[in-house]
Design an enzyme around this catalytic site. Structure first.
Site, PDB file in Angstrom:
ATOM      1  N   HIS A  36      25.726  -9.376   6.471  1.00  0.00           N
ATOM      2  CA  HIS A  36      26.403  -8.122   6.754  1.00  0.00           C
ATOM      3  C   HIS A  36      25.560  -6.937   6.274  1.00  0.00           C
ATOM      4  O   HIS A  36      25.325  -6.781   5.076  1.00  0.00           O
ATOM      5  CB  HIS A  36      27.777  -8.163   6.050  1.00  0.00           C
ATOM      6  CG  HIS A  36      28.636  -6.967   6.295  1.00  0.00           C
ATOM      7  ND1 HIS A  36      29.841  -6.791   5.641  1.00  0.00           N
ATOM      8  CD2 HIS A  36      28.477  -5.903   7.111  1.00  0.00           C
ATOM      9  CE1 HIS A  36      30.383  -5.648   6.055  1.00  0.00           C
ATOM     10  NE2 HIS A  36      29.574  -5.094   6.939  1.00  0.00           N
ATOM     11  N   HIS A  42      24.125  -7.747   2.488  1.00  0.00           N
ATOM     12  CA  HIS A  42      24.657  -8.813   1.639  1.00  0.00           C
ATOM     13  C   HIS A  42      25.143  -9.968   2.509  1.00  0.00           C
ATOM     14  O   HIS A  42      25.140  -9.874   3.733  1.00  0.00           O
ATOM     15  CB  HIS A  42      25.799  -8.281   0.766  1.00  0.00           C
ATOM     16  CG  HIS A  42      26.987  -7.814   1.563  1.00  0.00           C
ATOM     17  ND1 HIS A  42      27.096  -6.533   2.043  1.00  0.00           N
ATOM     18  CD2 HIS A  42      28.099  -8.474   1.985  1.00  0.00           C
ATOM     19  CE1 HIS A  42      28.232  -6.408   2.713  1.00  0.00           C
ATOM     20  NE2 HIS A  42      28.859  -7.574   2.715  1.00  0.00           N
ATOM     21  N   ASP A  44      28.419 -12.784   3.032  1.00  0.00           N
ATOM     22  CA  ASP A  44      29.815 -13.031   2.688  1.00  0.00           C
ATOM     23  C   ASP A  44      30.107 -14.504   2.906  1.00  0.00           C
ATOM     24  O   ASP A  44      30.010 -15.004   4.031  1.00  0.00           O
ATOM     25  CB  ASP A  44      30.742 -12.192   3.576  1.00  0.00           C
ATOM     26  CG  ASP A  44      30.621 -10.704   3.285  1.00  0.00           C
ATOM     27  OD1 ASP A  44      30.942 -10.298   2.152  1.00  0.00           O
ATOM     28  OD2 ASP A  44      30.196  -9.948   4.182  1.00  0.00           O
ATOM     29  N   LYS A 249     -14.253  -1.238   6.753  1.00  0.00           N
ATOM     30  CA  LYS A 249     -14.519   0.118   6.258  1.00  0.00           C
ATOM     31  C   LYS A 249     -14.349   1.046   7.456  1.00  0.00           C
ATOM     32  O   LYS A 249     -15.142   1.028   8.389  1.00  0.00           O
ATOM     33  CB  LYS A 249     -15.952   0.198   5.713  1.00  0.00           C
ATOM     34  CG  LYS A 249     -16.289   1.551   5.097  1.00  0.00           C
ATOM     35  CD  LYS A 249     -17.697   1.535   4.521  1.00  0.00           C
ATOM     36  CE  LYS A 249     -17.982   2.788   3.706  1.00  0.00           C
ATOM     37  NZ  LYS A 249     -17.714   4.050   4.404  1.00  0.00           N
ATOM     38  N   ASP A 251     -14.207   4.357   9.701  1.00  0.00           N
ATOM     39  CA  ASP A 251     -15.023   5.557   9.782  1.00  0.00           C
ATOM     40  C   ASP A 251     -14.120   6.742  10.103  1.00  0.00           C
ATOM     41  O   ASP A 251     -13.940   7.125  11.242  1.00  0.00           O
ATOM     42  CB  ASP A 251     -16.067   5.355  10.893  1.00  0.00           C
ATOM     43  CG  ASP A 251     -17.156   6.395  10.829  1.00  0.00           C
ATOM     44  OD1 ASP A 251     -17.206   7.138   9.837  1.00  0.00           O
ATOM     45  OD2 ASP A 251     -17.951   6.462  11.781  1.00  0.00           O
ATOM     46  N   GLU A 383     -18.703   0.389  10.936  1.00  0.00           N
ATOM     47  CA  GLU A 383     -19.375   0.980   9.785  1.00  0.00           C
ATOM     48  C   GLU A 383     -19.728   0.012   8.660  1.00  0.00           C
ATOM     49  O   GLU A 383     -20.770   0.135   8.036  1.00  0.00           O
ATOM     50  CB  GLU A 383     -18.535   2.124   9.218  1.00  0.00           C
ATOM     51  CG  GLU A 383     -19.445   3.231   8.749  1.00  0.00           C
ATOM     52  CD  GLU A 383     -18.763   4.256   7.864  1.00  0.00           C
ATOM     53  OE1 GLU A 383     -19.304   5.330   7.760  1.00  0.00           O
ATOM     54  OE2 GLU A 383     -17.710   3.992   7.268  1.00  0.00           O
TER      55      GLU A 383
HETATM   56 MN    MN Z   1      30.762  -7.865   3.826  1.00  0.00          MN
END
Ligand code: MN
Length: 525
Positions: A36, A42, A44, A249, A251, A383
């Site tokens: 949920h 969370h 349930d 690297k 540029d 580079e």
């Molecule tokens: Mn809930």
């Protein structure tokens, strides 16, 4: 408990959730675990008992590891039909956000013979505050216990018992609905109200990325402001090592991004603001929706995906090429100072939280294989690479030996100290007189006459003209055979060199992100 509280919290003409009806069914007891995305993500856990679903909100979700105890807050009973609910609770309603049936199946008391027996033992367990049960779901299986904590009636602990289903593997990684196969994000996308929907989708993505991530080892601390990035030391050769990671690297312009309460500040290594210059990057960073300090490189790539420094310098005017911010480090995140975490941990976290976005990219790395990576980079005429020790901490403003740059072609940055008259058939100037700083002294390092296009000649000349001065900026006047025009040392450029020695450097580009005083000889080591 009954369904009175469930009913009192909801207006059934405004939410698609089921009406409160007691409806026992079948000869087995049902359980369901909803995932949920309300204000906080969370889980349930709901267990059928006496025709309703006894319910607990489990903030961190269930675990299959017997050593882990997860807090489970008892909430109001839910109607039996809630076992089938999957969808969006609209904005403004209790628990607004999206819900999926993360897991569902049958359950029983471990010692019970049948449903009736189970219910009797479960009722007793509930009363005692020690509820044992065996789940038989798609994801959760085996014996669990819910144990009431002493501090209050509502706080329980959800614990996996040791049996053959116990495991250290995180079951939460399986993020889809056991019924429809949908992710929470997918369900949220079907919700109504554009801004609510967008906010939720972003929030779900971030919460899921951070699930089971704890930043206990990264202290809470105020976000730093105007920082200087950590710098790499030049190294001659690439290498392989199991403790090192290797990055491209880029540029472009090194850029730090501070995202604070929806405000974005993007600035260079000299703390020159880049926010307005690269507004599309700043806008994309604002959309991330979290507070952070990022370190990366702004580049403009051509249609082949190759970074092009000239396109970058011209970007604000020309808008040609594709503007990108390659992010390679995360220094601060949601109030936590990450600079003392090992590099690899910072990068893993960064990868998790950075959504795929057209303007913002995670700058990936390879582990261990520096030589192979370097050869690929060199083959593509890019580079070079940056080697970083995987355990290195982030040291602001420091040029460290735990970060090394290996260039595919050697370049040297120079300060333009003057120019010579153009020869026949050439306009503006002949060659540039170049220097680097050693302490406070500007030292002559050579002339550069090659690599300029007609456009370069004109652009450089126009920059130098207002800077012309009588005085020679070198501490020791170089012994040259041409009549030089001296300029105030403000313009810097990068040239290709051979063997790292400043012999006849060939013009590569002007640099607008560095001041003259920063230009020193690149020493390899
Ligand atoms: Mn809930």
């Amino acid at each position: 408990m009954g369904l009175r509280e469930y009913k009192s919290k909801r207006e059934f003409e405004k939410t698609p959730e089921p009406k409160p009806e007691v409806r026992p069914e079948g000869d087995q007891l049902t359980f369901v675990v909803h995932k949920h995305a309300a204000r906080n993500l969370h889980y349930d856990l709901r267990l059928e008992l006496d025709g309703v679903l006894k319910s607990w909100a489990v903030p961190k979700g269930p675990s299959l590891a017997p050593s882990i105890k997860r807090l489970a807050m008892m909430v109001e009973d839910h109607p039996f039909d809630y076992k089938d609910f999957e969808g969006v609770i609209p904005e403004g309603n209790y628990g607004a956000g999206s819900v999926i049936i993360w897991d569902r199946g049958f359950y029983s008391h471990p010692a019970a013979k049948d449903k009736k027996d189970s219910e009797k033992l479960l009722r007793e367990g509930l009363k005692k505050g020690d509820l044992k049960f065996v789940l038989n779901g798609e994801k959760l299986q085996g014996e669990f216990a819910l144990v009431r904590m002493r501090k209050d009636e509502k706080s329980w602990l959800l614990i996996k018992k040791k049996d053959r289903y116990a495991s250290e593997v995180s079951i939460l990684k399986e993020s889809r609905s056991a019924v429809s196969g949908k992710t929470l994000e997918k369900v949220a996308e079907a919700g109504t109200g554009k801004s609510f929907r967008q906010k939720k989708v972003k929030q779900i993505r971030l919460s899921e990325a951070l699930e089971e991530e704890d930043l206990k080892d990264a202290p809470l601390s105020p976000m730093p402001h105007n920082i200087k990035p950590m710098l790499a030391t030049l190294a001659k050769k690439p290498f392989d090592h199991p403790d090192w990671v290797f990055e491209m690297k880029w540029d472009g312009y090194r850029a730090i991004a501070e995202i604070r309460d929806g405000d974005v500040s993007l600035y260079s290594r000299n703390r020159i603001s880049l926010t307005q210059k690269f507004l599309p990057v700043a806008d994309s960073l604002r959309d991330l929706g979290f507070d952070a300090v990022l370190d990366g490189e702004i580049v403009v790539v051509d249609d082949q995906g190759r970074p092009d420094f000239q396109l970058l310098q011209d970007y604000r005017k020309s808008k040609s090429g594709h503007l990108l911010y390659y992010v390679f480090d995360l220094l601060h995140f949601r109030g936590h100072d990450l600079t003392n975490l090992p590099l690899l941990r910072r990068k893993e976290l960064l990868k998790k939280i950075l959504p795929s976005s057209p303007k913002i990219k995670f700058s990936d790395h390879v582990l261990k294989e520096g030589v192979l990576f370097f050869n690929v980079v060199k083959g593509k005429e890019l580079e070079g690479i940056i080697a970083k020790h995987s355990q290195s901490v982030y040291q602001m403003g420091k040029r460290s030996r735990e970060w090394l740059k290996v260039k595919a072609r050697l370049t040297q940055e120079c300060v333009i100290a003057g120019f010579t008259e153009p020869g026949a058939g050439r306009k503006y100037f002949g060659s540039l007189v170049l220097g680097v700083y050693e302490g406070d002294e500007l030292k002559y390092i050579g002339h550069s006459g090659g690599g300029f296009s007609e456009r370069d000649l004109k652009a450089i000349f126009n920059k130098l003209k207002p800077l012309v001065q009588k005085e020679c900026p070198f501490t020791i006047k170089p012994d040259t055979n041409t009549a030089d025009t001296w300029v105030k040392c403000e313009v810097t450029f990068t040239g290709w060199t051979e063997d790292g020695i400043m012999r006849q450097p060939v013009f590569l580009r002007l640099r607008e992100d560095k001041t003259a005083r920063e230009v020193v000889r690149e020493n390899d080591s």
